[in-house]
Design a protein around this motif. Sequence first.
Motif, PDB file in Angstrom:
ATOM      1  N   SER A   1       0.815  -1.224   0.000  1.00 32.52           N
ATOM      2  CA  SER A   1       0.000   0.000   0.000  1.00 32.52           C
ATOM      3  C   SER A   1       0.841   1.263   0.000  1.00 32.52           C
ATOM      4  O   SER A   1       0.330   2.356  -0.285  1.00 32.52           O
ATOM      5  CB  SER A   1      -0.929   0.010   1.222  1.00 32.52           C
ATOM      6  N   LYS A   2       2.138   1.141   0.305  1.00 34.54           N
ATOM      7  CA  LYS A   2       3.022   2.302   0.368  1.00 34.54           C
ATOM      8  C   LYS A   2       3.965   2.390  -0.851  1.00 34.54           C
ATOM      9  O   LYS A   2       4.799   3.298  -0.918  1.00 34.54           O
ATOM     10  CB  LYS A   2       3.868   2.255   1.644  1.00 34.54           C
ATOM     11  N   ALA A   3       3.866   1.459  -1.789  1.00 28.59           N
ATOM     12  CA  ALA A   3       4.793   1.420  -2.917  1.00 28.59           C
ATOM     13  C   ALA A   3       4.694   2.678  -3.769  1.00 28.59           C
ATOM     14  O   ALA A   3       3.593   3.168  -4.058  1.00 28.59           O
ATOM     15  CB  ALA A   3       4.526   0.190  -3.773  1.00 28.59           C
ATOM     16  N   GLU A   4       5.844   3.195  -4.199  1.00 28.19           N
ATOM     17  CA  GLU A   4       5.872   4.428  -5.004  1.00 28.19           C
ATOM     18  C   GLU A   4       5.245   4.216  -6.385  1.00 28.19           C
ATOM     19  O   GLU A   4       4.718   5.153  -6.985  1.00 28.19           O
ATOM     20  CB  GLU A   4       7.311   4.926  -5.152  1.00 28.19           C
ATOM     21  N   CYS A   5       5.334   2.997  -6.912  1.00 26.92           N
ATOM     22  CA  CYS A   5       4.622   2.624  -8.133  1.00 26.92           C
ATOM     23  C   CYS A   5       4.587   1.109  -8.193  1.00 26.92           C
ATOM     24  O   CYS A   5       5.322   0.429  -7.471  1.00 26.92           O
ATOM     25  CB  CYS A   5       5.260   3.211  -9.398  1.00 26.92           C
ATOM     26  N   THR A   6       3.754   0.575  -9.047  1.00 30.75           N
ATOM     27  CA  THR A   6       3.690  -0.872  -9.231  1.00 30.75           C
ATOM     28  C   THR A   6       4.648  -1.299 -10.342  1.00 30.75           C
ATOM     29  O   THR A   6       5.132  -0.471 -11.129  1.00 30.75           O
ATOM     30  CB  THR A   6       2.276  -1.321  -9.602  1.00 30.75           C
ATOM     31  N   ALA A   7       4.880  -2.587 -10.421  1.00 26.37           N
ATOM     32  CA  ALA A   7       5.726  -3.110 -11.496  1.00 26.37           C
ATOM     33  C   ALA A   7       5.096  -2.824 -12.851  1.00 26.37           C
ATOM     34  O   ALA A   7       5.781  -2.403 -13.801  1.00 26.37           O
ATOM     35  CB  ALA A   7       5.933  -4.612 -11.297  1.00 26.37           C
ATOM     36  N   GLU A   8       3.799  -3.043 -12.965  1.00 32.15           N
ATOM     37  CA  GLU A   8       3.122  -2.811 -14.242  1.00 32.15           C
ATOM     38  C   GLU A   8       3.262  -1.361 -14.670  1.00 32.15           C
ATOM     39  O   GLU A   8       3.521  -1.069 -15.856  1.00 32.15           O
ATOM     40  CB  GLU A   8       1.649  -3.195 -14.123  1.00 32.15           C
ATOM     41  N   GLN A   9       3.128  -0.443 -13.738  1.00 27.98           N
ATOM     42  CA  GLN A   9       3.271   0.973 -14.078  1.00 27.98           C
ATOM     43  C   GLN A   9       4.692   1.286 -14.545  1.00 27.98           C
ATOM     44  O   GLN A   9       4.890   1.985 -15.539  1.00 27.98           O
ATOM     45  CB  GLN A   9       2.915   1.823 -12.857  1.00 27.98           C
ATOM     46  N   ALA A  10       5.692   0.761 -13.847  1.00 22.85           N
ATOM     47  CA  ALA A  10       7.084   1.052 -14.200  1.00 22.85           C
ATOM     48  C   ALA A  10       7.408   0.556 -15.607  1.00 22.85           C
ATOM     49  O   ALA A  10       8.036   1.270 -16.408  1.00 22.85           O
ATOM     50  CB  ALA A  10       8.022   0.413 -13.186  1.00 22.85           C
ATOM     51  N   TYR A  11       6.980  -0.665 -15.916  1.00 18.13           N
ATOM     52  CA  TYR A  11       7.286  -1.221 -17.242  1.00 18.13           C
ATOM     53  C   TYR A  11       6.466  -0.549 -18.341  1.00 18.13           C
ATOM     54  O   TYR A  11       6.997  -0.245 -19.416  1.00 18.13           O
ATOM     55  CB  TYR A  11       7.034  -2.734 -17.247  1.00 18.13           C
ATOM     56  N   THR A  12       5.196  -0.292 -18.073  1.00 19.05           N
ATOM     57  CA  THR A  12       4.330   0.303 -19.096  1.00 19.05           C
ATOM     58  C   THR A  12       4.747   1.739 -19.392  1.00 19.05           C
ATOM     59  O   THR A  12       4.906   2.118 -20.555  1.00 19.05           O
ATOM     60  CB  THR A  12       2.863   0.267 -18.631  1.00 19.05           C
ATOM     61  N   TRP A  13       4.945   2.525 -18.340  1.00 19.50           N
ATOM     62  CA  TRP A  13       5.270   3.939 -18.543  1.00 19.50           C
ATOM     63  C   TRP A  13       6.672   4.152 -19.108  1.00 19.50           C
ATOM     64  O   TRP A  13       6.955   5.202 -19.688  1.00 19.50           O
ATOM     65  CB  TRP A  13       5.110   4.690 -17.229  1.00 19.50           C
ATOM     66  N   SER A  14       7.549   3.188 -18.940  1.00 22.35           N
ATOM     67  CA  SER A  14       8.909   3.316 -19.495  1.00 22.35           C
ATOM     68  C   SER A  14       9.040   2.587 -20.827  1.00 22.35           C
ATOM     69  O   SER A  14      10.153   2.425 -21.340  1.00 22.35           O
ATOM     70  CB  SER A  14       9.939   2.757 -18.507  1.00 22.35           C
ATOM     71  N   ASP A  15       7.925   2.133 -21.381  1.00 20.90           N
ATOM     72  CA  ASP A  15       7.916   1.373 -22.634  1.00 20.90           C
ATOM     73  C   ASP A  15       8.777   0.106 -22.517  1.00 20.90           C
ATOM     74  O   ASP A  15       9.490  -0.268 -23.456  1.00 20.90           O
ATOM     75  CB  ASP A  15       8.412   2.245 -23.797  1.00 20.90           C
ATOM     76  N   GLY A  16       8.729  -0.518 -21.348  1.00 22.78           N
ATOM     77  CA  GLY A  16       9.427  -1.779 -21.152  1.00 22.78           C
ATOM     78  C   GLY A  16      10.924  -1.658 -20.966  1.00 22.78           C
ATOM     79  O   GLY A  16      11.640  -2.667 -20.989  1.00 22.78           O
ATOM     80  N   ARG A  17      11.420  -0.443 -20.739  1.00 12.28           N
ATOM     81  CA  ARG A  17      12.873  -0.249 -20.657  1.00 12.28           C
ATOM     82  C   ARG A  17      13.407  -0.123 -19.235  1.00 12.28           C
ATOM     83  O   ARG A  17      14.617  -0.094 -19.011  1.00 12.28           O
ATOM     84  CB  ARG A  17      13.276   0.994 -21.453  1.00 12.28           C
ATOM     85  N   ALA A  18      12.518  -0.044 -18.252  1.00 15.60           N
ATOM     86  CA  ALA A  18      12.968   0.173 -16.876  1.00 15.60           C
ATOM     87  C   ALA A  18      13.682  -1.050 -16.317  1.00 15.60           C
ATOM     88  O   ALA A  18      13.307  -2.194 -16.587  1.00 15.60           O
ATOM     89  CB  ALA A  18      11.776   0.517 -15.984  1.00 15.60           C
ATOM     90  N   LEU A  19      14.701  -0.774 -15.532  1.00 15.53           N
ATOM     91  CA  LEU A  19      15.307  -1.780 -14.664  1.00 15.53           C
ATOM     92  C   LEU A  19      14.660  -1.569 -13.301  1.00 15.53           C
ATOM     93  O   LEU A  19      14.949  -0.593 -12.608  1.00 15.53           O
ATOM     94  CB  LEU A  19      16.824  -1.604 -14.604  1.00 15.53           C
ATOM     95  N   PHE A  20      13.763  -2.477 -12.946  1.00 13.54           N
ATOM     96  CA  PHE A  20      12.837  -2.240 -11.839  1.00 13.54           C
ATOM     97  C   PHE A  20      13.103  -3.171 -10.666  1.00 13.54           C
ATOM     98  O   PHE A  20      13.377  -4.359 -10.836  1.00 13.54           O
ATOM     99  CB  PHE A  20      11.403  -2.439 -12.329  1.00 13.54           C
ATOM    100  N   SER A  21      13.025  -2.595  -9.465  1.00 11.27           N
ATOM    101  CA  SER A  21      13.049  -3.381  -8.237  1.00 11.27           C
ATOM    102  C   SER A  21      11.981  -2.833  -7.315  1.00 11.27           C
ATOM    103  O   SER A  21      11.644  -1.649  -7.375  1.00 11.27           O
ATOM    104  CB  SER A  21      14.428  -3.292  -7.566  1.00 11.27           C
ATOM    105  N   CYS A  22      11.450  -3.706  -6.462  1.00 10.88           N
ATOM    106  CA  CYS A  22      10.327  -3.311  -5.617  1.00 10.88           C
ATOM    107  C   CYS A  22      10.563  -3.759  -4.176  1.00 10.88           C
ATOM    108  O   CYS A  22      11.311  -4.699  -3.911  1.00 10.88           O
ATOM    109  CB  CYS A  22       9.030  -3.920  -6.140  1.00 10.88           C
ATOM    110  N   GLY A  23       9.910  -3.069  -3.251  1.00 13.57           N
ATOM    111  CA  GLY A  23      10.022  -3.433  -1.849  1.00 13.57           C
ATOM    112  C   GLY A  23       8.925  -4.372  -1.400  1.00 13.57           C
ATOM    113  O   GLY A  23       8.990  -4.945  -0.317  1.00 13.57           O
ATOM    114  N   SER A  24       7.901  -4.531  -2.233  1.00 13.81           N
ATOM    115  CA  SER A  24       6.818  -5.476  -1.980  1.00 13.81           C
ATOM    116  C   SER A  24       6.662  -6.364  -3.206  1.00 13.81           C
ATOM    117  O   SER A  24       7.058  -5.987  -4.311  1.00 13.81           O
ATOM    118  CB  SER A  24       5.504  -4.727  -1.718  1.00 13.81           C
ATOM    119  N   PRO A  25       6.092  -7.556  -3.036  1.00 14.26           N
ATOM    120  CA  PRO A  25       6.013  -8.487  -4.177  1.00 14.26           C
ATOM    121  C   PRO A  25       4.984  -8.048  -5.205  1.00 14.26           C
ATOM    122  O   PRO A  25       3.894  -7.601  -4.861  1.00 14.26           O
ATOM    123  CB  PRO A  25       5.601  -9.810  -3.507  1.00 14.26           C
TER     124      PRO A  25
END
Length: 540
Positions: free
Chosen positions: A403-427
């Motif tokens: 509930s505190k995540a700055e963004c979701t994985a889907e948002q990071a990948y979609t908004w970066s056109d699949g180019r983000a190197l993404f890590s998250c603090g929640s699953p």
Amino acid sequence: MACQTLKGAALLQNGVLSKGTAYTEQERAELGLRGLLPPVPSNIRLQAEAMIEQLRSFDTPYQKALFLDGLRAANETLFFRLVMDYVEEILPLVYTPTVGEVCQKYSHLYRFPRGLFLSIEDKGHLDELIANAPQQEVDMIVVTDGQRILGLGDLGVNGMGIPVGKLGLYTACAGVDPRRTLPVTLDVGTDTERYLSDPLYLGHKHKRVSGKEYDDFIEEFFQAVHKRWPSCVVQFEDFGNNHAFDLLERYRSRYCCYNDDIQGTASIVVAGFFSAMKAKNSRLSDEKILFLGAGEAATGVANLIAAAMTETGISREDALSRLYLFDSKGLVTSGRETLARHKAPFAKDLEPCTDFEECIRRIRPTAIVGLSAQSGAFTESVVKAMAEINERPIIFALSNPTSKAECTAEQAYTWSDGRALFSCGSPFSPVTYKGKTFVPRQGNNSYVFPGIGLGAILGRCKELGEDVFLSAAHTCADMVTPEDLAQGSLYPSLTRVRDISLAVAVNIIKLALRNGTAQIEQPADIVQYVKDRMYVPDYE
């Protein structure tokens, strides 16, 4: 206490010793168990199959967490076997993110006594309370004062769920013997009004104590612990910023202790950066990193990244120049009238900026790291700004629970056109975008802190320096495969966590032997030395 000292119903009701239905016919006869169990003996494998079936029948993570809590009380060995066999499924239930909800409701669901509660009202008598702990030997303590539980704030004694969960991961992920661990909550009050007015709240109902009285209480705690268990490792957990840095500085050279929020988080985030550098074919010292959040986690990470950058040959001053903090007042600059000590090394001689997206456009970072507990702070425009500036933008949304995540994985990948190197603090679940499936893996401290604790225990380390946490970061990143990177995973699969913890512990013991902080003789085979001492949840 050996199994043979208890018999009959008393043995079955002892969750540490009980095998449940797995006693053989001979054991049942010898231990007075005939007629007290269903007639056909089972075994731990079949018991685990039955328990995972039951676990999956519940609808919500919270319900599943309560089921697991009851299982642990009834049969601790089976509980840990289940966690080990289904670690990716169960870890989010026994720790983040579900543990956050459990903690918030802790006083309303308390059923099973675990650990020690030491209150400020007991000051002057902590020796007596610690003598009441049933463990004759304790290798590891996780202690909290409940002031800053995850991103949820001051939960007071309700924060006990965190030390209990954390120590469960020491056992499941690294084989630290659960019979030699102790969760501790220090009740110094709470400033959360809903607990102060809740008749079911189980802590003392007064405002938090601070200052000299608080400091003397912590000092008494350490002295009492190390009087009874001189080699015990102590891990600070979820202390507020107003105490966390000072306590770590005060005790890190006196006792073998560390703060997982500052140092463990730093280690796993740096491991993620090491993996991102492999994916980018870049050097860490070439990165420019902007942190959203400037508390103990963020500054701990920034300090360790600076140390990692200096490994490539640049100076610490140059490393610090590449690290920027953005807190509740905006960009941390040297022109502020008041500046917290832990933020000062990162203050920049720049014009103030209170808009995070504007900061991105001014500074042009290659990476943004969210440790702010601000849900949705990495907006679409923020991520797109990073993608405009960088071919492979690094987006680490590390706040938890979910509930505190700055963004979701889907948002990071979609908004970066699949180019983000993404890590998250929640699953987060895998994401398919434009025909490619990304598997984001949680930058969870459980990749490193269990192995750090195991290494500290088995090496009988005097202290844990910065080099320990860099070693753990390198070890974790070294276990990331090309296949992991190809699917966007900056961390190994959690199914390998026991192997990762073994490697972390081995490397820490080697490091401690080299720098003179180990208090053991050089083992003939360090890997075997560690393996032989890792707890395995099987019936004796």
